[in-house]
Enzyme design. Structure first.
Site, mmCIF file in Angstrom:
data_model
loop_
_atom_site.group_PDB
_atom_site.id
_atom_site.type_symbol
_atom_site.label_atom_id
_atom_site.label_comp_id
_atom_site.label_asym_id
_atom_site.label_seq_id
_atom_site.Cartn_x
_atom_site.Cartn_y
_atom_site.Cartn_z
ATOM 1 C CB CYS A 82 -44.633 39.822 -4.994
ATOM 2 S SG CYS A 82 -45.207 41.576 -4.225
ATOM 3 C CG HIS B 176 -50.134 40.265 -4.716
ATOM 4 N ND1 HIS B 176 -48.725 40.300 -4.918
ATOM 5 C CD2 HIS B 176 -50.490 39.742 -5.788
ATOM 6 C CE1 HIS B 176 -48.353 39.697 -5.891
ATOM 7 N NE2 HIS B 176 -49.347 39.156 -6.456
ATOM 8 C CG HIS C 175 -7.918 15.927 35.381
ATOM 9 N ND1 HIS C 175 -6.461 15.919 35.672
ATOM 10 C CD2 HIS C 175 -8.424 14.939 36.341
ATOM 11 C CE1 HIS C 175 -6.186 14.993 36.344
ATOM 12 N NE2 HIS C 175 -7.389 14.573 36.943
ATOM 13 C CB CYS D 138 -24.788 31.699 3.466
ATOM 14 S SG CYS D 138 -23.678 30.635 4.677
ATOM 15 C CG HIS E 220 -20.126 32.481 3.487
ATOM 16 N ND1 HIS E 220 -21.285 32.927 3.853
ATOM 17 C CD2 HIS E 220 -19.934 33.077 2.328
ATOM 18 C CE1 HIS E 220 -22.036 33.705 3.065
ATOM 19 N NE2 HIS E 220 -21.012 33.828 2.112
#
Length: 781
Positions: free
Chosen positions: A28, A56, A220, A313, A728
């Site tokens: 959890c 747990h 270049h 994200c 984002h």
């Protein structure tokens, strides 16, 4: 009372490679910040909560019989005001805070077999392992970079720069690009003195890429950005041969060669470092309404945010969309806390998917900030999906990194991973809601005979036509005419002509092919492709797509199937692929390891004929095939070459369709560079696969063929930034909201999931025009 268990157990400190789960419970999202803290098992270093309702830690003891644990609790320290001014940027970095900087930590050792009896932390059998746990990098820190850095270094091209004959460049020569009128983002070639504008950059910095054109013509390598030069000798220097920003230790001399005195220059533009930092840290979706008011934060079940772990994200937006679907909620959310019995929950996908469901849907971790916390942020803290990210990204070349990734590519990867795991465990597969059958019809333009091929898909990549509107000047940002969702669907299902030699009549007149839906899914995933190549760089286009607010029909896009009077193309047996010649060097290497020749030939044929490691992996995976030692005769179209989704995504970002990318990679054995060359040398290839008449009657099932097929927009993933690999991602999801302090249910509203920030409304109506991924849910009246 003494403990009889501690002396009978061989406790050893964790090694550098062992995972120590001390940041959160493996089952959890409880952390050491909770009043009960986290119990770290001193035998296997599993982390478990001992909350009154779940415990747990005790479950792990009952399963593993590891009784001795270290309980860790921590309280955040008060935030200190920043007194000193920030240090000057010398390299691209985001420093991380230490545990001591942020928390006051308390610990105790206890024996769960003795009902939580507290033990002496200084005991000989305990002290070393406790110290090892406290000083070890946590599992989270082992799977991510604590401080992200990209130090700028010299290269051989800046160190060994050979300049042309010296001259003094006049002021007018340095005023604007030699090829256009741009007066900013100008790059001086240190080799010959040419001045060209750069590529478009984050933050609205314009550019037509004439500096890159100059490099393509001359090779270049090294250029300097004029507006970034400072009197103390720093500037943006870019090496086109390395395709990286570099340092030029002799920049002062190299500029003086062209009459530019560095002490007289002033920095007038943001450097690449500053733009990159803004790019990664400051991309933000508006958190205010059109009237300028702060958007209302939401809390409770179904409104839990996900902390950004550093460019994660893309993962958060995908996960929020998936767990908003009933199929995923029913499959993975167990309010009673039911979890699989496993000794290693951190590396069990089923456990982590259920853990994530509990974290997002229970509401346990979606709480308003305290009065002290509100001074820093009005939003919730959210949960950190670090354990989930480490597991799903394990061994993946891109998703295991801390770099920004493509959200659509990650969505496809998640669907594939969950589907594969469901088949292995014989569990219910929630990704079936995405599955449907596409049918491709091909008709020979010579004999008019037809062939039908069906395949199961879980998404469509929808082309978005780009029609530019007139601009007043060359420097003005491009704007585009709006297109409708129906127009994009028409393009996706339109007929196309392709090169084709008919096996029935021998005609080389070509064929017409069209893709349509034979069935439709419960949830249709649509990727809107808004990219084009600008100076060989895939560039995102802000083309608005008008998506209806009300339910709409896709009945017009169903396939009609074999029609009366149509004659099927005859089945043709596969022919030998005489073009395949095994790589002799790799063949010799594999045979020297003891593999028989037929096995080696099959491995090379199915892995692209270029990579000994891939061939060896294939051999190990197929050792039990019943025909593995039979003589090998390659047949056209029989290769089992697995095309990487990441390779397809890279080519798609360059403007090619997914079918074109797949076709090119198949033709070139999965080699990216050769695939790009193949695509440019076959500009008329549509990528449409020629349907195999032998598969014409093969029945595939997925989705639903019933009509009317009515769909409604359920959620969308939006992106801000010039490239899908930066910027984002956020998710907008239609949710049913209850009025506060009331049981009255409102109509569904848009909810913005922006990392840990979950708010009502947002820019949904505007952003859905520019969404990157749409999820349309079947609408049942």
């Amino acid at each position: 009372m003494s403990c009889p268990h501690v002396s009978g157990i061989d406790l050893r400190p964790p090694t550098a490679s062992q995972q120590v789960h001390k940041d959160d419970c493996t089952q959890c999202f409880d952390t050491p910040d909770q009043p009960w803290g986290i119990d770290v098992c001193l035998s296997c270093f599993n982390g478990g909560c001992n909350s009154p309702d779940r415990n747990h830690s005790l479950q792990h003891y009952q399963l593993s019989q590891h009784p001795i644990v270290l309980n860790i609790k921590r309280k955040p320290k008060p935030r200190k005001e920043r007194e000193e001014s920030p240090a000057k940027i010398v390299k691209l970095s985001i420093p991380g805070e230490t545990e001591e900087d942020r928390y006051d930590v308390t610990t105790l050792v206890k024996c769960l077999a003795c009902n939580g009896l507290e033990l002496d932390k200084a005991a000989p059998n305990v002290a070393d392992v406790v110290n090892g746990v406290l000083t070890a990098l946590s599992s989270t820190k082992l799977s991510e970079v604590k401080a992200w850095e990209e130090e700028i270094l010299p290269c051989e091209h800046t160190l060994c720069l050979d300049q042309d004959e010296a001259k003094v460049l006049a002021d007018q020569e340095l005023a604007h690009c030699s090829q256009c009128d741009l007066k900013e983002n100008l790059w001086l070639c240190l080799k010959c003195g040419n001045l060209g504008c750069g590529r478009q950059q984050f933050g609205g910095v314009g550019g037509n890429g004439h500096g890159l054109v100059h490099f393509d013509q001359t090779l270049h390598p090294v250029s300097v950005k004029l507006g970034s030069i400072t009197p103390d000798g720093t500037a943006d220097v870019y090496c086109y041969l390395c395709n990286e920003e570099r340092q030029d230790p002799n920049l002062t001399e190299h500029l003086w060669h062209w009459g530019i005195k560095i002490s007289e220059r002033q920095k007038v533009e943001k450097s690449l470092v500053e733009l990159q930092l803004e790019h990664n840290l400051k991309w933000e979706f508006s958190m205010t309404s059109e009237s300028g008011e702060e958007l209302t934060p939401l809390f409770g079940p179904g409104f839990t945010g996900l902390k950004n772990l550093g460019n994660s994200c893309y993962l958060a937006s995908v996960v929020q969309c998936l767990y908003s679907l009933p199929a995923f909620q029913e499959r993975y959310y167990f309010p009673n806390g039911d979890l699989p019995l496993t000794l290693d929950p951190a590396n069990d996908l089923e456990t982590q998917l259920r853990k994530l469901a509990d974290g997002l849907l229970s509401g346990r971790y979606s709480n308003p900030p305290t009065k002290d916390e509100q001074q820093e942020s009005p939003y919730q803290k959210g949960i950190a999906p670090s354990m989930f990210k480490a597991l799903v990204g394990k061994n993946h070349v891109e998703f295991s990194t801390m770099r920004q990734q493509d959200a659509f590519e990650f969505l496809l990867y998640m669907i594939q991973m969950i589907s594969r795991a469901s088949h292995q465990t014989h569990g219910v597969d929630p990704t079936k809601v995405f599955s449907f059958v596409a049918e491709q019809r091909l008709q020979c333009l010579g004999c008019r005979k037809v062939s039908y091929k069906t395949n199961v898909q879980d998404n469509i990549s929808m082309p978005v036509p780009a029609r530019r509107l007139p601009t007043e000047s060359a420097e003005q940002k491009d704007t585009f005419e709006s297109v409708t969702l129906r127009e994009c669907m028409d393009l996706f299902t339109r007929s196309e002509t392709l090169e084709y030699t008919c096996q029935a009549c021998g005609s080389k007149d070509g064929a017409v092919t069209r893709t349509a839906f034979k069935t439709l899914p419960e949830v249709l995933v649509v990727n809107a492709r808004r990219f084009e190549l600008v100076n060989w760089v895939p560039t995102k286009l802000d083309v608005p797509v008008v998506v209806p607010d009300e339910p709409f029909s896709l009945d017009d896009y169903f396939s009609t199937g074999l029609q009366p009077g149509e004659e099927l193309l005859p089945e043709t047996p596969p022919t030998a692929d005489t073009s395949f010649v095994p790589n002799g060097e790799i063949m010799s290497m594999l045979e020297a390891m003891g593999f028989p020749a037929p096995r080696c030939e099959k491995a090379l044929y199915n892995t692209g004929n270029t990579d000994p490691d891939a061939a060896m992996n294939w051999l190990f995976q197929h050792m039990d095939d019943p025909d593995i030692d039979e003589p090998f005769t390659p047949l056209k179209g029989s290769s089992n070459l697995e095309i990487s989704e990441s390779s397809i995504a890279v080519l798609a970002d360059m403007g090619f369709t997914v079918p074109q990318a797949k076709n090119a990679l198949k033709e070139t054995g999965g080699d990216m560079e050769r695939a790009v060359e193949w695509l440019f040398s076959h500009p008329d290839d549509s990528g449409s696969e020629v349907p195999d008449a032998a598969q014409g009657n093969k029945e595939v099932t997925a989705g639903d063929a019933s009509m009317p097929a009515i769909f409604k927009l359920h959620s969308l993933i939006c992106h801000k930034g010039g490239s899908i690999h930066a910027g984002h991602y956020v998710a907008f999801i239609k949710q049913i909201l209850k009025q506060q302090n009331s049981s009255t249910v409102n109509d569904s509203e848009w909810v913005l999931f922006n990392d840990e920030k979950v708010v009502r409304g947002g820019e949904a109506d505007e952003m859905k025009k520019f969404a990157y991924v749409y999820l349309f849910e079947r609408y049942r009246r």
